[in-house]
Design a protein around this motif. Structure first.
Motif, PDB file in Angstrom:
ATOM      1  N   GLN A  55       5.758  -3.200  -5.096  1.00 24.12           N
ATOM      2  CA  GLN A  55       6.056  -3.913  -3.533  1.00 24.12           C
ATOM      3  C   GLN A  55       6.711  -2.789  -2.741  1.00 24.12           C
ATOM      4  O   GLN A  55       7.312  -2.879  -1.454  1.00 24.12           O
ATOM      5  CB  GLN A  55       7.168  -4.909  -3.695  1.00 24.12           C
ATOM      6  N   GLY A  56       6.639  -1.393  -2.943  1.00 26.79           N
ATOM      7  CA  GLY A  56       6.880  -0.189  -2.084  1.00 26.79           C
ATOM      8  C   GLY A  56       8.288   0.223  -2.245  1.00 26.79           C
ATOM      9  O   GLY A  56       8.767   0.918  -1.488  1.00 26.79           O
ATOM     10  N   ALA A 106       0.704  -1.307   0.070  1.00 25.50           N
ATOM     11  CA  ALA A 106       0.040   0.129  -0.009  1.00 25.50           C
ATOM     12  C   ALA A 106       0.844   1.243   0.074  1.00 25.50           C
ATOM     13  O   ALA A 106       0.467   2.409  -0.524  1.00 25.50           O
ATOM     14  CB  ALA A 106      -0.878  -0.007   1.016  1.00 25.50           C
ATOM     15  N   ARG A 107       2.086   1.229   0.491  1.00 24.75           N
ATOM     16  CA  ARG A 107       2.885   2.605   0.541  1.00 24.75           C
ATOM     17  C   ARG A 107       4.125   2.126   0.456  1.00 24.75           C
ATOM     18  O   ARG A 107       4.709   0.922   0.407  1.00 24.75           O
ATOM     19  CB  ARG A 107       2.745   3.077   1.954  1.00 24.75           C
ATOM     20  N   ASP A 108       5.100   3.282   0.298  1.00 21.70           N
ATOM     21  CA  ASP A 108       6.575   3.080   0.265  1.00 21.70           C
ATOM     22  C   ASP A 108       7.273   2.351   1.481  1.00 21.70           C
ATOM     23  O   ASP A 108       6.939   2.906   2.494  1.00 21.70           O
ATOM     24  CB  ASP A 108       7.104   4.571  -0.347  1.00 21.70           C
ATOM     25  N   THR A 109       7.876   1.304   1.172  1.00 16.57           N
ATOM     26  CA  THR A 109       8.706   0.794   2.156  1.00 16.57           C
ATOM     27  C   THR A 109       9.950   1.517   2.835  1.00 16.57           C
ATOM     28  O   THR A 109      10.578   1.210   3.806  1.00 16.57           O
ATOM     29  CB  THR A 109       8.863  -0.656   2.245  1.00 16.57           C
ATOM     30  N   GLY A 110      10.481   2.256   1.986  1.00 17.57           N
ATOM     31  CA  GLY A 110      11.623   2.955   2.140  1.00 17.57           C
ATOM     32  C   GLY A 110      12.947   2.168   1.545  1.00 17.57           C
ATOM     33  O   GLY A 110      14.157   2.671   1.602  1.00 17.57           O
TER      34      GLY A 110
END
Length: 337
Positions: free
Chosen positions: A133-134, A102-106
């Motif tokens: 996969q973010g 759902a969101r950037d993982t960094g």
């Protein structure tokens, strides 16, 4: 296993993890594990007996229809088909983002390639899957891609040139020298021809193979399956009914397994920078759908029922996964073929 040990049924150290996989040819159920074989010696019991203890406890777990000991000590696990509505509803809600983070993982990923068409196409598809996969991705190459590679195959790089510090290089086997130019296949078939083989296999770029409108062509089967899902929705509307997730029968077992595996396939393809894993998964999904597509619409004077609405919802979910997967590969999914 932990509960069996706590209850005194087994005496062994509980491992940190258990290997669970799809059953191999000739196997049964949806998943299988060799955990009983791993711990039998420490438990001081035959592997088959350990597998029977684990199977009994697994069968009582929610979401599992039954588990059984098979072979010398494997545990075969069959999921509860009543979980179908939730899976289909999840896919309908998330659309082509099903399986995405759902969101950037960094996470930051650097992909560097030699000056090679196939390497750049693989890197481009890997970039798309990693983004799903973010992860933030930067693609570089030893040299700028040829103009035709950009125009036809849609590859792009963020920078080019030989890096001062060596980078891990993405090096799939290049096309066979002297063979047909894959770009002559057109954008979609060219990308498929370069992405579908495993990295250690040489791709074949024969137009007769990749442009054939025939079931022998895996890309055609995927696109045909997607177009078929869209046609079923239109035909159902003509018959006066729409999709509604519900219970399904045994004929949908393989399709449900493929749809349920989609998030894991994306995560694995991203982690290993291996778009070919997604291509094979889409072939599996398309084939599973086509095997039961004939059951979706009523036949003859038959009236639409809850079963037809459920099958249509499942078909639409399959279409969503196929279209989303092709998009991550940079390949179009036409609604009409």
């Amino acid at each position: 296993m932990r509960r069996a040990v706590d209850a005194g049924e087994l005496s062994a150290t509980v491992p940190d993890d258990a290997h669970v996989e799809r059953p191999r040819p000739g196997g049964t159920g949806d998943y299988a594990t060799n955990l009983a074989l791993r711990i039998a010696k420490e438990a001081g019991a035959p592997p088959r007996r350990v597998a029977e203890l684990l199977s009994a406890r697994l069968t009582a777990e929610p979401g599992i229809a039954h588990a059984e000991a098979t072979g010398p000590g494997f545990v075969s696990i069959t999921l509860d088909p009543h979980g179908t509505p939730a899976l289909v509803a999840e896919i309908r809600e998330q659309g082509e983002s099903y399986g995405h983070v759902a969101r950037d993982t960094g996470a930051l990923v650097q992909l560097h390639t030699p000056h090679d068409l196939r390497a750049l196409v693989v890197a481009d598809a890997a970039r798309r899957i990693l983004r799903s996969q973010g992860a933030l991705v930067r693609v570089t190459s030893d040299e700028a891609p040829d103009e035709r590679w950009v125009e036809v195959a849609g590859v792009r790089v963020d920078a080019y040139g030989r890096p001062p510090t060596p980078l891990t290089t993405l090096r799939p086997v290049p096309p066979t020298p002297g063979g047909p130019d894959p770009l002559d296949l057109g954008p979609d078939a060219a990308r498929w021809a370069l992405l579908h083989p495993a990295p250690h296999d040489r791709p074949h770029t024969d137009p007769g193979q990749h442009l054939a409108q025939h079931e022998s062509n895996p890309l055609f089967r995927i696109r045909y399956a997607y177009a078929r899902t869209r046609a079923l929705t239109r035909n159902a509307a003509d018959l006066g009914f729409t999709a509604a997730p519900g219970a399904t029968d045994a004929s949908a077992h393989d399709l449900l397994g493929a749809l349920g595996d989609h998030p894991t396939v994306l995560a694995t393809a991203a982690r290993r920078h291996a778009p070919d894993r997604l291509t094979r998964h889409l072939v599996r999904t398309a084939d599973a759908f086509l095997a039961q597509a004939h059951t979706v619409l009523p036949l003859g004077d038959e009236k639409p029922s809850a079963a037809h609405r459920s099958r249509l919802a499942l078909a639409e979910a399959a279409g969503t996964v196929l279209a989303g997967g092709l998009s991550l590969l940079g390949i179009s999914a036409p609604e009409y073929l």
